[in-house]
Design an enzyme around this catalytic site. Structure first.
Site, PDB file in Angstrom:
ATOM      1  N   GLY A  54      -0.209 -17.313  -9.995  1.00 27.72           N
ATOM      2  CA  GLY A  54      -1.214 -16.545 -10.712  1.00 27.72           C
ATOM      3  C   GLY A  54      -1.222 -16.724 -12.212  1.00 27.72           C
ATOM      4  N   ASN A 110      -3.209 -18.673 -13.848  1.00 27.62           N
ATOM      5  CA  ASN A 110      -4.623 -18.661 -14.250  1.00 27.62           C
ATOM      6  C   ASN A 110      -5.176 -17.241 -14.251  1.00 27.62           C
ATOM      7  OD1 ASN A 110      -5.982 -21.356 -14.804  1.00 27.62           O
ATOM      8  ND2 ASN A 110      -4.702 -21.836 -13.030  1.00 27.62           N
ATOM      9  N   LEU A 134      -5.150 -21.078  -1.897  1.00 28.06           N
ATOM     10  CA  LEU A 134      -4.784 -22.327  -1.223  1.00 28.06           C
ATOM     11  C   LEU A 134      -5.360 -22.533   0.170  1.00 28.06           C
ATOM     12  CD1 LEU A 134      -1.084 -22.754  -2.415  1.00 28.06           C
ATOM     13  CD2 LEU A 134      -3.117 -24.030  -3.120  1.00 28.06           C
ATOM     14  N   ASN A 180     -14.103 -22.253  -8.926  1.00 23.00           N
ATOM     15  CA  ASN A 180     -12.726 -22.674  -8.657  1.00 23.00           C
ATOM     16  C   ASN A 180     -12.238 -23.496  -9.842  1.00 23.00           C
ATOM     17  OD1 ASN A 180     -10.303 -23.083  -7.139  1.00 23.00           O
ATOM     18  ND2 ASN A 180     -11.016 -25.135  -6.603  1.00 23.00           N
ATOM     19  N   HIS A 222      -9.594 -26.725 -10.615  1.00 13.19           N
ATOM     20  CA  HIS A 222      -8.846 -27.797  -9.946  1.00 13.19           C
ATOM     21  C   HIS A 222      -8.123 -28.616 -11.021  1.00 13.19           C
ATOM     22  CE1 HIS A 222      -7.971 -30.726  -6.804  1.00 13.19           C
ATOM     23  NE2 HIS A 222      -8.208 -31.664  -7.711  1.00 13.19           N
ATOM     24  N   ASP A 277     -13.670 -29.246  -3.184  1.00 13.90           N
ATOM     25  CA  ASP A 277     -13.630 -29.788  -4.554  1.00 13.90           C
ATOM     26  C   ASP A 277     -14.864 -30.608  -4.935  1.00 13.90           C
ATOM     27  OD1 ASP A 277     -11.083 -28.688  -4.865  1.00 13.90           O
ATOM     28  OD2 ASP A 277     -10.074 -30.512  -4.206  1.00 13.90           O
ATOM     29  N   GLU A 329      -5.857 -25.509 -18.335  1.00 11.05           N
ATOM     30  CA  GLU A 329      -6.540 -24.632 -17.370  1.00 11.05           C
ATOM     31  C   GLU A 329      -6.654 -23.221 -17.940  1.00 11.05           C
ATOM     32  OE1 GLU A 329      -5.229 -24.750 -13.245  1.00 11.05           O
ATOM     33  OE2 GLU A 329      -4.312 -26.698 -13.571  1.00 11.05           O
TER      34      GLU A 329
HETATM   35  C1  GRF Z   1      -3.633 -24.498 -10.636  1.00  9.87           C
HETATM   36  O1  GRF Z   1      -3.122 -25.753 -10.997  1.00  9.87           O
HETATM   37  C2  GRF Z   1      -5.062 -24.624 -10.193  1.00  9.87           C
HETATM   38  O2  GRF Z   1      -5.742 -25.678 -10.788  1.00  9.87           O
HETATM   39  C3  GRF Z   1      -4.938 -24.888  -8.721  1.00  9.87           C
HETATM   40  O3  GRF Z   1      -3.824 -24.141  -8.306  1.00  9.87           O
HETATM   41  C4  GRF Z   1      -2.943 -23.916  -9.413  1.00  9.87           C
HETATM   42  C5  GRF Z   1      -2.764 -22.452  -9.481  1.00  9.87           C
HETATM   43  O4  GRF Z   1      -1.820 -22.052 -10.408  1.00  9.87           O
HETATM   44  N1  GRF Z   1      -6.158 -24.573  -8.027  1.00  9.87           N
HETATM   45  P1  GRF Z   1      -1.641 -20.502 -10.730  1.00  9.87           P
HETATM   46  O5  GRF Z   1      -1.394 -19.777  -9.410  1.00  9.87           O
HETATM   47  O6  GRF Z   1      -2.881 -20.032 -11.400  1.00  9.87           O
HETATM   48  O7  GRF Z   1      -0.439 -20.448 -11.615  1.00  9.87           O
END
Ligand code: GRF
Length: 224
Positions: free
Chosen positions: A15, A17, A92, A112, A114, A155, A184
């Site tokens: 988490g 992000n 996921l 999303n 990626h 994607d 990100e």
């Molecule tokens: C990130 O690299 C994102 O691009 C991918 O999964 C990862 C998630 O990381 N979809 P987090 O759970 O946000 O740390």
């Protein structure tokens, strides 16, 4: 006053992000209401992050039920918050038609993030360190991250914003992942801010941003 744009965030893991979004909301740089965070696993550290910010954190386990039953339960949970958008942040599971059918009536975008410059290094199996391993193996000199719309094809939905980072000859999947992840955390709040500000126009295969982001949406990162 206009209603704040609201989002339901779907997570499965650490988490970071989500954390970047929570931080951006807290510091006022992202004016959205994170209505709920939903994980498919109770182990997701993202749930603790949400709770710390007083955001409703739900676990809807995907394990032990049919794909259809899980996706129906998930869409019902999302829709009860009546969000303006759905934000995938390290979620996921690959979703099927049941999910998209379950969202019938929901007209907002599904975002999303990626960890590559799509359409390169995306698709089934391209997650986590698989992505960065493949990038390094390819000899590519530039990688990055992409915020895109979620469609039934993994994607492959329209690209909203991208950020680029260099790939170094000394990189391991871990060092490249860290460089991409840092971008990100800048890019996702920025893309959602553009949505919250009403600056995204959705065309069939493209997303137009007006007024445009500096550098036309690309956040360019270079080594000192
Ligand atoms: C990130 O690299 C994102 O691009 C991918 O999964 C990862 C998630 O990381 N979809 P987090 O759970 O946000 O740390």
């Amino acid at each position: 006053m206009n209603k704040r744009v609201s989002a339901v965030v779907l997570v499965s893991g650490g988490g970071t992000n989500l954390q970047a979004l929570l931080d951006a909301v807290e510091d006022g740089s992202l004016d959205i209401d994170i209505a709920a965070v939903i994980s498919n696993t109770a182990q997701a550290q993202a749930l603790d992050r949400a709770q710390r910010y007083g955001v409703p954190a739900l676990c809807i386990p995907s394990a032990g039920k049919t794909r259809d039953a899980y996706e129906k339960e998930l869409t019902d949970a999302i829709l009860q918050y009546e969000p303006d958008c759905i934000v995938f942040a390290g979620y996921l599971r690959v979703l099927t038609d049941t999910f998209f059918t379950g969202l019938r009536g929901f007209t907002g975008p599904l975002f999303n993030i990626h960890p590559s410059l799509l359409p390169a290094f995306g698709g089934e199996g391209m997650y986590g360190s698989n992505v960065h391993t493949a990038v390094i193996k390819s000899g590519a000199k530039i990688s990055g991250c992409t915020v895109h719309l979620v469609t039934g094809d993994v994607d492959a939905g329209p690209i909203v914003m991208q950020a680029a980072v260099p790939v170094l000859s000394t990189d391991t999947p871990e060092t490249l992942a860290a460089r991409v992840l840092a971008q990100e955390h800048v890019l996702y709040p920025r893309a959602l801010r553009a949505f919250a500000e009403g600056r995204l126009r959705f065309e069939k295969t493209r997303v137009i941003i007006t007024p445009k982001e500096p550098l036309d949406g690309a956040v360019l990162y270079s080594e000192e």
